[in-house]
Design a protein around this motif. Structure first.
Motif, PDB file in Angstrom:
ATOM      1  N   THR A  42      13.545   9.333  -4.484  1.00  0.00           N
ATOM      2  CA  THR A  42      13.688   7.887  -4.639  1.00  0.00           C
ATOM      3  C   THR A  42      15.007   7.587  -5.341  1.00  0.00           C
ATOM      4  N   ARG A  69      13.068   4.165  -1.170  1.00  0.00           N
ATOM      5  CA  ARG A  69      12.217   5.326  -0.874  1.00  0.00           C
ATOM      6  C   ARG A  69      12.971   6.297   0.026  1.00  0.00           C
ATOM      7  N   HIS A  72       8.791   9.847   3.477  1.00  0.00           N
ATOM      8  CA  HIS A  72       7.955   9.106   4.420  1.00  0.00           C
ATOM      9  C   HIS A  72       6.811  10.000   4.861  1.00  0.00           C
ATOM     10  N   GLY A  74       5.499   6.031   4.193  1.00  0.00           N
ATOM     11  CA  GLY A  74       5.367   5.185   3.008  1.00  0.00           C
ATOM     12  C   GLY A  74       3.942   5.005   2.533  1.00  0.00           C
ATOM     13  N   PHE A  75       2.970   4.882   3.470  1.00  0.00           N
ATOM     14  CA  PHE A  75       1.582   4.670   3.054  1.00  0.00           C
ATOM     15  C   PHE A  75       1.064   5.837   2.214  1.00  0.00           C
ATOM     16  N   TRP A  77       3.191   7.970   0.250  1.00  0.00           N
ATOM     17  CA  TRP A  77       3.971   8.134  -0.968  1.00  0.00           C
ATOM     18  C   TRP A  77       3.904   6.935  -1.913  1.00  0.00           C
ATOM     19  N   GLU A  78       3.626   5.744  -1.402  1.00  0.00           N
ATOM     20  CA  GLU A  78       3.651   4.548  -2.252  1.00  0.00           C
ATOM     21  C   GLU A  78       2.746   4.638  -3.481  1.00  0.00           C
ATOM     22  N   GLU A  81       4.508   6.851  -5.980  1.00  0.00           N
ATOM     23  CA  GLU A  81       5.697   6.183  -6.514  1.00  0.00           C
ATOM     24  C   GLU A  81       5.313   5.133  -7.540  1.00  0.00           C
ATOM     25  N   ARG A  82       4.293   4.326  -7.231  1.00  0.00           N
ATOM     26  CA  ARG A  82       3.848   3.283  -8.175  1.00  0.00           C
ATOM     27  C   ARG A  82       3.425   3.893  -9.509  1.00  0.00           C
TER      28      ARG A  82
END
Length: 131
Positions: A42, A69, A72, A74-75, A77-78, A81-82
């Motif tokens: 990131t 980002r 991938h 994204g669904f 890793w998000e 990351e959060r």
């Protein structure tokens, strides 16, 4: 505005240029250099500190950051990351709180930030995958 500030973390350093200042209300920054472990997955782009007075001697500070980002899909890793970003924000805001309290508590040494006990540390994320 225009001043570059270097921030030190356990995982490295980030240099931020102050891009906008609204006295006692907002401080915005752009990242000009990052030498931190998360660079592989990131990239921190910019952010701001919003300051809201909540009494004569207190303020609420909200830290917002924008990242790019690199991993991938994204669904997947998000959520990770959060969690990582939330932990980093907690570290920064706790450090600010402790620094603000130093004049009133000079006899106490400032201890390093520790995440709450109920939070499990995030696993290191591999940036390169072998098929």
């Amino acid at each position: 505005e225009g001043e570059v500030v270097r921030c030190f973390y356990n995982a490295g350093t980030i240099s931020k240029r102050i891009s906008r200042v609204e006295k006692n209300r907002r401080l915005s920054f752009d990242v000009v250099e990052a030498n931190i472990r998360s660079e592989n997955y990131t990239t921190l782009k910019d952010g701001s500190f919003e300051i809201e007075p909540i009494g004569d001697a207190q303020s609420r500070i909200t830290l917002t950051t924008r990242y790019e980002r690199k991993l991938h899909p994204g669904f997947f890793w998000e959520p990770i990351e959060r969690k990582v970003i939330h932990t980093l924000h907690g570290h920064v805001l706790e450090g600010m709180r402790r620094k603000a309290e130093v004049p009133a508590i000079k006899e106490k040494p400032i201890e390093p930030y520790q995440p709450p006990v109920d939070e499990k540390p995030m696993p290191r994320v591999a940036a390169n995958f072998e098929p």
